[in-house]
Design a protein around this motif. Structure first.
Motif, PDB file in Angstrom:
ATOM      1  N   VAL A 247       0.862  -1.182   0.000  1.00  0.00           N
ATOM      2  CA  VAL A 247       0.000   0.000   0.000  1.00  0.00           C
ATOM      3  C   VAL A 247       0.898   1.232   0.000  1.00  0.00           C
ATOM      4  O   VAL A 247       1.709   1.415   0.901  1.00  0.00           O
ATOM      5  N   GLU A 248       0.765   2.067  -1.039  1.00  0.00           N
ATOM      6  CA  GLU A 248       1.660   3.215  -1.175  1.00  0.00           C
ATOM      7  C   GLU A 248       0.969   4.534  -0.893  1.00  0.00           C
ATOM      8  O   GLU A 248      -0.189   4.717  -1.234  1.00  0.00           O
ATOM      9  N   ARG A 257      -6.541   2.849   7.629  1.00  0.00           N
ATOM     10  CA  ARG A 257      -7.908   2.653   7.109  1.00  0.00           C
ATOM     11  C   ARG A 257      -7.887   1.786   5.853  1.00  0.00           C
ATOM     12  O   ARG A 257      -8.713   0.885   5.679  1.00  0.00           O
ATOM     13  N   ALA A 258      -6.920   2.067   4.977  1.00  0.00           N
ATOM     14  CA  ALA A 258      -6.814   1.285   3.729  1.00  0.00           C
ATOM     15  C   ALA A 258      -6.542  -0.186   4.040  1.00  0.00           C
ATOM     16  O   ALA A 258      -7.110  -1.086   3.419  1.00  0.00           O
ATOM     17  N   LEU A 262      -8.664  -3.445   3.113  1.00  0.00           N
ATOM     18  CA  LEU A 262      -8.046  -4.568   2.394  1.00  0.00           C
ATOM     19  C   LEU A 262      -8.265  -5.886   3.133  1.00  0.00           C
ATOM     20  O   LEU A 262      -8.548  -6.913   2.523  1.00  0.00           O
ATOM     21  N   LEU A 263      -8.129  -5.830   4.454  1.00  0.00           N
ATOM     22  CA  LEU A 263      -8.287  -7.050   5.245  1.00  0.00           C
ATOM     23  C   LEU A 263      -9.676  -7.642   5.058  1.00  0.00           C
ATOM     24  O   LEU A 263      -9.849  -8.855   5.001  1.00  0.00           O
ATOM     25  N   ARG A 353      -6.779   4.226  -3.909  1.00  0.00           N
ATOM     26  CA  ARG A 353      -7.452   3.292  -4.817  1.00  0.00           C
ATOM     27  C   ARG A 353      -7.930   2.010  -4.140  1.00  0.00           C
ATOM     28  O   ARG A 353      -8.565   1.171  -4.774  1.00  0.00           O
ATOM     29  N   VAL A 354      -7.627   1.898  -2.863  1.00  0.00           N
ATOM     30  CA  VAL A 354      -7.978   0.658  -2.163  1.00  0.00           C
ATOM     31  C   VAL A 354      -9.487   0.428  -2.159  1.00  0.00           C
ATOM     32  O   VAL A 354      -9.962  -0.695  -2.332  1.00  0.00           O
TER      33      VAL A 354
END
Ligand code: TXA
Ligand code: MG
Length: 364
Positions: A247-248, A257-258, A262-263, A353-354
């Motif tokens: 994650v960038e 949060r991202a 994702l999780l 973008r996540v």
């Protein structure tokens, strides 16, 4: 058979180092620590020994080796065309984790340079590496002492994992210092080119020679190793078997949060691990079922660099199918860390973008 030789890193045992030097002089190959990562050495002028290095690592023959020297007189045996900039850099950064690419001299076999007319040279600062070159009395060609494509070794144990039984000896002097490989600058181009970011930031190198240095996309870990959202390209360089999702960008709360998002999107039935900074882990809170690896502090790039390759190897030992990790700021040593992280990644995704990301298209 592989002989294991042990010594103190700061006050190397001369008899031990002599033994390793003898093996090198008999055309053998020896793994040894440097301040960056462990290298797998052969006398740079011995074609047969250099070939053994490529074979032991299963390294493609067109991937050139860095030649290690212990004093500047050795440099003249490797290149006959040494510019003022080379001396400026050598004076300021050698011994240390800087590799300079210059025009090859006739004494260097093409096997060593992967067929190129250029030669990469560095003078390592690690006492063991330095004494080994001195005792051998000849320049030593040495790539990182890992199997091709695996993370570079930062302990003798890592070398044993990859190369035990395939090389003549390993000098064990504990963990290396920086944990990422040297900065490589090509001085044969105008302007000079950064081929790989490392411990010395490109900014201080530019300052020393008073010229700008070109930073191509591949030096940032973009391009070649890129896995776009559309899956397919799977060539990864420091590749753990675990699929790394990087994650960038973003502040730590956004990153947390991202990651949370994702999780929730992770495919069922996969073992998911986290390799994150302490700060991000704190912001994320506890996820009890997940295995967690602490990269270090967001504010201490040296800690992250030092731990990175060790953690990439641990992910595989812990059988993580997928590992979520985070990017760091691309300045100073952070550029070197990002280059390694991106090259090791299976998938890179911007924080922003996540939300719109769907894993249906990604084969995990
Ligand atoms: O810190 C380091 O540089 C470590 C320690 C052992 O010194 N060595 C290392 O070597 O990382 P290796 O082989 O893993 O990476 C060397 C890279 C090559 O992949 C290539 O990109 C570049 O250095 N290189 C070597 N010789 C070159 C040349 N003649 N022209 C351009 N690039 C070269
Ligand atoms: Mg390598």
């Amino acid at each position: 058979m592989t002989i294991l030789l042990k010594t103190d890193p700061l006050r190397p045992d001369r008899d031990i180092i002599r033994k390793a030097a003898e093996i090198l002089l008999q055309h053998g190959i020896v793994a040894f620590p440097t301040e960056t990562v462990y290298g797998l050495g052969a006398v740079a002028f011995y074609e047969d020994a250099v070939k053994k290095v490529f074979i032991a690592k299963m390294r493609p023959l067109d991937n050139p080796l860095i030649i290690h020297i212990s004093d500047l007189t050795m440099l003249h045996e490797l290149s006959s065309n040494i510019s003022e900039d080379v001396y400026l850099l050598a004076k300021k950064f050698w011994p240390g984790p800087l590799t300079i690419v210059l025009h090859k001299g006739p004494k260097v076999p093409r096997v060593t340079t992967g067929g190129l007319e250029k030669v990469a040279v560095r003078m390592p600062a690690h006492p063991v590496a330095s004494l080994l070159i001195q005792e051998t009395g000849l320049p030593i060609a040495a790539p990182s002492a890992n199997l091709s494509g695996r993370p570079s070794p930062t302990t003798a144990q890592h070398v044993i994992e990859d190369l035990y039984g395939r090389i003549d000896a390993i000098i064990d002097a504990g963990e290396t210092i920086y944990g990422v490989e040297s900065t490589i600058v090509d001085l044969t181009t105008d302007p000079p080119t950064l081929l790989r970011p490392g411990p010395y930031p490109v900014e201080v190198i530019e300052e020393t020679i008073g010229r700008r240095i070109t930073i191509p996309d591949f030096a940032r870990g973009l391009g070649e190793a890129e896995v776009a959202l559309a899956p397919g390209v799977k060539y990864r360089h420091y590749a753990p078997r675990s699929k790394l999702v990087l994650v960038e960008g973003g502040e730590r709360e956004e990153v947390a949060r991202a990651l949370d998002e994702l999780l929730r999107k992770m495919p069922q039935g996969k073992s998911v691990c986290l390799a994150l900074t302490r700060e991000t882990l704190e912001a994320l809170g506890v996820h009890q079922s997940l295995k967690v690896f602490v990269l270090g502090s967001r504010n201490n790039m040296y800690e992250i660099a030092h731990n990175l390759f060790k953690i990439l190897r641990e992910l595989d030992r812990e059988l993580c199918d997928i590992t979520l990790t985070e990017g760091v700021e691309e300045k100073g040593l952070g550029l070197a860390v990002m280059n390694r992280l991106r090259k090791a990644s299976y998938l890179r995704v911007e924080v922003s973008r996540v939300k719109s990301l769907s894993f249906n298209q990604v084969p995990f």
